[in-house]
Design an enzyme around this catalytic site. Structure first.
Site, short mmCIF file in Angstrom:
data_model
loop_
_atom_site.label_atom_id
_atom_site.label_comp_id
_atom_site.label_asym_id
_atom_site.label_seq_id
_atom_site.Cartn_x
_atom_site.Cartn_y
_atom_site.Cartn_z
CD GLU A 1 -116.99 -49.89 9.41
OE1 GLU A 1 -116.32 -48.84 9.40
OE2 GLU A 1 -117.50 -50.35 10.44
CG ASN B 1 -118.31 -56.84 9.41
OD1 ASN B 1 -119.38 -57.42 9.58
ND2 ASN B 1 -117.79 -56.03 10.32
CG HIS C 1 -123.54 -51.03 15.08
ND1 HIS C 1 -123.19 -51.50 16.33
CD2 HIS C 1 -122.49 -51.32 14.27
CE1 HIS C 1 -121.99 -52.05 16.27
NE2 HIS C 1 -121.54 -51.96 15.02
CD GLU D 1 -119.08 -54.53 13.96
OE1 GLU D 1 -119.37 -53.36 14.28
OE2 GLU D 1 -118.14 -54.80 13.20
CG ASP E 1 -124.79 -51.97 19.21
OD1 ASP E 1 -125.22 -51.62 18.09
OD2 ASP E 1 -123.70 -51.56 19.67
#
Ligand code: G3I
Length: 451
Positions: free
Chosen positions: A162, A205, A241, A270, A272
């Site tokens: 990030e 990432n 996400h 990650e 979701d």
């Protein structure tokens, strides 16, 4: 239900059986080819891993561990490998919680993703207080010590996480590393990481880089520059996400593909998706299909096992509900991977159901419980679930179900009593009275199996 061990054993045997059939001049009838019945099994048949984020403090919870062991073949420690967890004060490392996850994974043949070495968040305050010279040496030391500790055991590391701003600027995010070491800190971290564990794949990432936009363009330009100049980078992680404000982008696959075309692996790291029912299931299936369509998309990690422990628990973003029932999203992912739910002849369509507990009346010596059974996106004709008591509790009465008991008397398996047929999305319930015998704990409800 198949265990991970048995599904892995079946996968290992498949080529042997095919070979024997060939020697005997036979071919396997296509109708009997066995589709995998777990996420990891189905993904493996497509040459991908299927992982989840794991928290060390849940590894003592039986249904958490059995779901992990059955369905997944890769783990990412959710918080335990972050800087604040590993090096809370300078030079004093604490590997214990992350070690528990790595040991669990290694003893079961699962891969481990390392998350994350250099990140502005979950960074202890002592790091932010350093001047440039000390910060450079602390960053390099952190990378060396952490990667050295697990050398050879981590398949991919999120080396930098990030580092870019949201929005249209494409600029770097302000952080101690960016502000004091300048743009070169990412390259420096990747070079240190390659030297510390040459076998690990090194990933950048980020989030909100899942579609083609200013932020992903900035990451793309960095990766292209690294490849052109020989800076070591092997993979890009797309956190993925999603929710209604940030849905799966229409150009998700195209974005993965353009990064893959730079010569790096892409990993969904990650995943979701907030929501429920068919729309959540469809979004999940679209993500899986996009990964399968990109040859260099090597694996998918969901950011947790059960909705109840998600960082966005109220958005119910995962594949298993709070009682570890498989959600429609689970079935959609499994089907998109080419698997089927169990190959059960009594349930050819792979119908699903969920079982949810609620406490009813309570007295000093006993309480009533109710379990609600809800059919998934297809009609069902039967269901089975379990109710597990804490000894010395005893169930003295049941209604609206047909119970059988295990030898300990603690586990009641419940099947329908005239209430097995449910339309898609419809519910029924059964009830029971628990004598506390001094213990008021709620019973544990097992998953729901539909037929
Ligand atoms: O462990 C402490 C506990 O001792 C304390 O009592 C409690 C009180 O708040 O906090 C606990 O720490 C929490 C930690 O999760 C463990 O549960 C932190 O407050 C909480 O901030 C932390 O949240 C994590 C978050 O990263 C922090 O940035 C989430 O679990 C984790 O899922 C999330 O993961 C991030 C990825 O690393 C990077 N990408 C985004 C993703 C979602 O935010």
């Amino acid at each position: 239900m198949h265990t991970s061990t048995s599904s892995r054993a079946r996968r290992a045997l498949a080529p042997v059986l095919t070979g024997l059939l060939a020697v005997a001049g036979l071919t396997a009838a296509s109708g009997t080819a066995e589709a995998a019945s777990t996420l990891a099994g189905a993904a493996a048949e497509k040459g991908r891993y299927f992982g989840t984020a794991v928290a060390a403090n849940h590894l003592g919870e039986a249904p958490y561990v059995s779901t992990l062991n059955t369905e997944f073949d890769s783990v990412t420690p959710e918080n335990e490998m972050k800087w604040d967890a590993l090096e809370p004060s300078r030079g004093a490392f604490n590997f214990a919680a992350a070690d528990r996850i790595v040991s669990h994974a290694q003893s079961r043949g699962m891969k481990v993703r390392g998350h994350t070495l250099v990140w502005h968040s979950q960074l202890p305050s002592w790091v932010a207080g350093l001047g440039a010279t000390d910060l450079r040496s602390a960053m390099n030391n952190h990378i060396n010590q952490v990667m050295g500790h697990w050398k050879g055991k981590i398949h991919s590391w999120d080396v930098v996480n990030e580092a870019f701003q949201d929005g249209s600027s494409g600029a770097r995010r302000s952080s101690p590393f960016q502000d004091k070491l300048g743009n070169g800190f990412i390259e420096e971290a990747f070079r240190a990481a390659r030297a510390a564990d040459p076998a690990a794949k090194l990933c950048y990432n980020d989030y909100n880089t899942d579609g083609i936009n200013a932020k992903s363009n900035a990451v793309y330009n960095m990766v292209r520059d690294f490849k052109a100049r020989g800076v070591p980078i092997d993979c890009v992680g797309f956190q993925s996400h999603f929710n209604s404000a940030s849905p799966v982008p229409a150009d998700y696959q195209a974005n993965l593909q353009r990064f893959a075309d730079l010569g790096v692996e892409v990993q969904i790291t990650e995943l979701d998706i907030e929501g429920s029912g068919t729309s959540q299931a469809t979004s999940y299936a679209n993500v899986v299909k996009a990964c399968l369509a990109v040859t260099r998309c090597t694996g998918i990690t969901v950011w947790g096992i059960t909705d109840k422990y998600s960082w966005r628990a109220s958005g119910t973003p995962l594949l298993f509900d709070s009682n570890y029932n498989k959600k429609p999203a689970y079935t959609a992912v499994l089907n998109a991977l080419g698997g089927t739910s169990g190959g059960d002849p009594g349930n050819p369509g792979g119908a699903t159901c969920t079982a949810t507990y609620s406490k009813q009346e309570e007295w000093s010596d006993r309480f009533n419980g109710r379990v609600t059974i809800t059919a998934g996106s297809a009609a069902i004709t039967g269901w089975t679930t379990t109710v597990t008591l804490t000894s010395p509790q005893k169930i003295t009465a049941t209604w609206n179900g047909s119970p059988t008991w295990d030898s300990s008397g603690n586990v009641m398996t419940m099947r329908p009593n005239g209430n097995g047929s449910l339309a898609a999305g419809a519910s029924t319930s059964f009830g029971f009275t628990v004598m506390k015998n001094g213990n008021s704990a709620a019973p544990a409800i097992g998953g729901c199996t539909a037929s």
